[in-house]
Design an enzyme around this catalytic site. Structure first.
Site, PDB file in Angstrom:
ATOM      1  N   GLN A 173     -21.129  14.312  51.681  1.00 19.57           N
ATOM      2  CA  GLN A 173     -19.975  13.416  51.630  1.00 19.57           C
ATOM      3  C   GLN A 173     -19.010  13.617  52.789  1.00 19.57           C
ATOM      4  O   GLN A 173     -18.027  12.876  52.901  1.00 19.57           O
ATOM      5  CB  GLN A 173     -19.219  13.584  50.302  1.00 19.57           C
ATOM      6  CG  GLN A 173     -19.962  13.010  49.099  1.00 19.57           C
ATOM      7  CD  GLN A 173     -20.074  11.493  49.150  1.00 19.57           C
ATOM      8  OE1 GLN A 173     -20.203  10.893  50.217  1.00 19.57           O
ATOM      9  NE2 GLN A 173     -20.042  10.856  48.000  1.00 19.57           N
ATOM     10  N   ASP A 257     -29.840  23.135  47.588  1.00 17.42           N
ATOM     11  CA  ASP A 257     -29.358  23.232  46.212  1.00 17.42           C
ATOM     12  C   ASP A 257     -29.928  24.480  45.541  1.00 17.42           C
ATOM     13  O   ASP A 257     -29.234  25.172  44.790  1.00 17.42           O
ATOM     14  CB  ASP A 257     -29.764  21.989  45.416  1.00 17.42           C
ATOM     15  CG  ASP A 257     -29.258  20.705  46.040  1.00 17.42           C
ATOM     16  OD1 ASP A 257     -28.254  20.752  46.778  1.00 17.42           O
ATOM     17  OD2 ASP A 257     -29.879  19.645  45.800  1.00 17.42           O
TER      18      ASP A 257
END
Length: 327
Positions: A173, A257
């Site tokens: 983002q 992740d």
């Protein structure tokens, strides 16, 4: 230690292109790109940054709290996550939108071209962490991972107001965030997670130098792909941990992740940052050997063997007890 993971929950559509993207890009035509790649394979998998990290924490024996927004099509995914130790009761279900979609094509050099459709994720800004803590109890740490930008900012502000330690993981983002927003997400974070490219982009977007960023966070954890991971904090020498070599990488999707899940699990167990980073690398190596971001299984003995082989017996000691409790 209870960890709440906020961020995206999505379905991944993963394809493989047998050629090289670089060979299809014309240097003098990059302002008018129109390309189509014929993929050999399509795998539809569960994904989303927050869900991937929560899944990893769950398979490592923790019970993470997942916070995000999904569509009505989420129910089978919910069952999967709950079966792997994830508390999904704070996930918001939209009445009008589909769960987010991640569509990614990987070439033979492991380069990727991807598109992300937010869908129900746009409603994550409606989630109030005060209500989450009232239901599930106060978490010891909130990881704020890529999500609807307004949700990321709201969760960060709420953590500050409630005095809950938080970790910042803006990653994908960063491209959408304004300078003031990047600074707000980082300031006061117990930990900051980026990869090497995102570290440079974060400084550019925030207008801060690396030294200025380090003054605002507890520690800055940066992954460098095959070169491993670097952990920095103001006033101390950087800590570098080399990656675990993986022969025959299958799919790089979700490896960051997985690293975060391993690192945070180590943190929850109270081990040193070095041992936590090594565990993160071991979980990441496992994911590199499978297709999809949640299609792997972790066992204590498997991870201890990987750690012993890569880092030597002396680095295994801190993690022996918690990992041997895994089945």
């Amino acid at each position: 230690m209870r960890i709440a993971v906020t961020g995206s929950i999505a379905t991944d559509h993963l394809m493989t292109f047998p050629g090289r993207f670089a060979e299809q890009l014309l240097a003098d035509r990059l302002d008018r790109v129109s390309l189509s790649f014929l993929a050999d394979n399509l795998d539809v998998r569960r994904g989303g940054v927050a869900a991937n990290i929560a899944f990893g924490l769950g398979t490592l024996g923790l019970r993470p709290l997942l916070v995000g927004a999904v569509g009505a099509d989420f129910e089978p995914y919910r069952v999967w996550l709950k079966d792997h130790g994830v508390d999904t009761d704070s996930v918001r279900v939209s009445g009008t939108r589909h769960t987010a979609r991640f569509v990614c094509t990987t070439d033979r050099d492991q380069n990727q071209i991807a598109t992300f459709y937010a869908g129900a994720m746009a409603e994550a800004r409606e989630i109030d962490l005060r209500e989450v803590t009232a239901r599930a109890g106060r978490p010891d740490l909130v990881l704020i991972s890529p999500d609807d930008p307004q949700a990321m900012l709201r969760h960060t502000r709420t953590c500050r107001e409630l005095g809950i330690p938080f970790a910042a993981d803006p990653s994908q983002q960063l491209a959408r965030l304004e300078r003031a927003e990047v600074r707000e997400l980082v300031d006061g974070a117990d930990r900051l997670f980026t990869n090497e490219y995102e570290a440079a982009l974060l400084c550019e977007k925030s207008g801060l130098t690396e030294e200025q960023v380090l003054r605002q966070v507890g520690s800055w954890v940066t992954t460098h792909g095959e070169a491993g991971v670097r952990v920095r904090a103001e006033g101390r020498a950087p800590l570098t941990v080399h990656a675990i070599e993986v022969p025959g990488v299958v799919d790089p999707t979700g490896v960051g992740d997985a690293f975060r899940a391993g690192f945070l699990a180590g943190t929850a167990w109270g081990v040193s940052e070095q041992a936590a980073a090594q565990l993160g690398c071991a979980v990441a190596a496992t994911v590199l050997g499978s297709v999809g971001t949640q299609e792997y299984h972790l066992s204590g003995e498997q991870l201890l063997t990987a750690l012993r082989t890569a880092y030597g017996c002396r680095y295994e000691t801190e993690l022996t007890t918690p990992l041997r409790e895994l089945t």
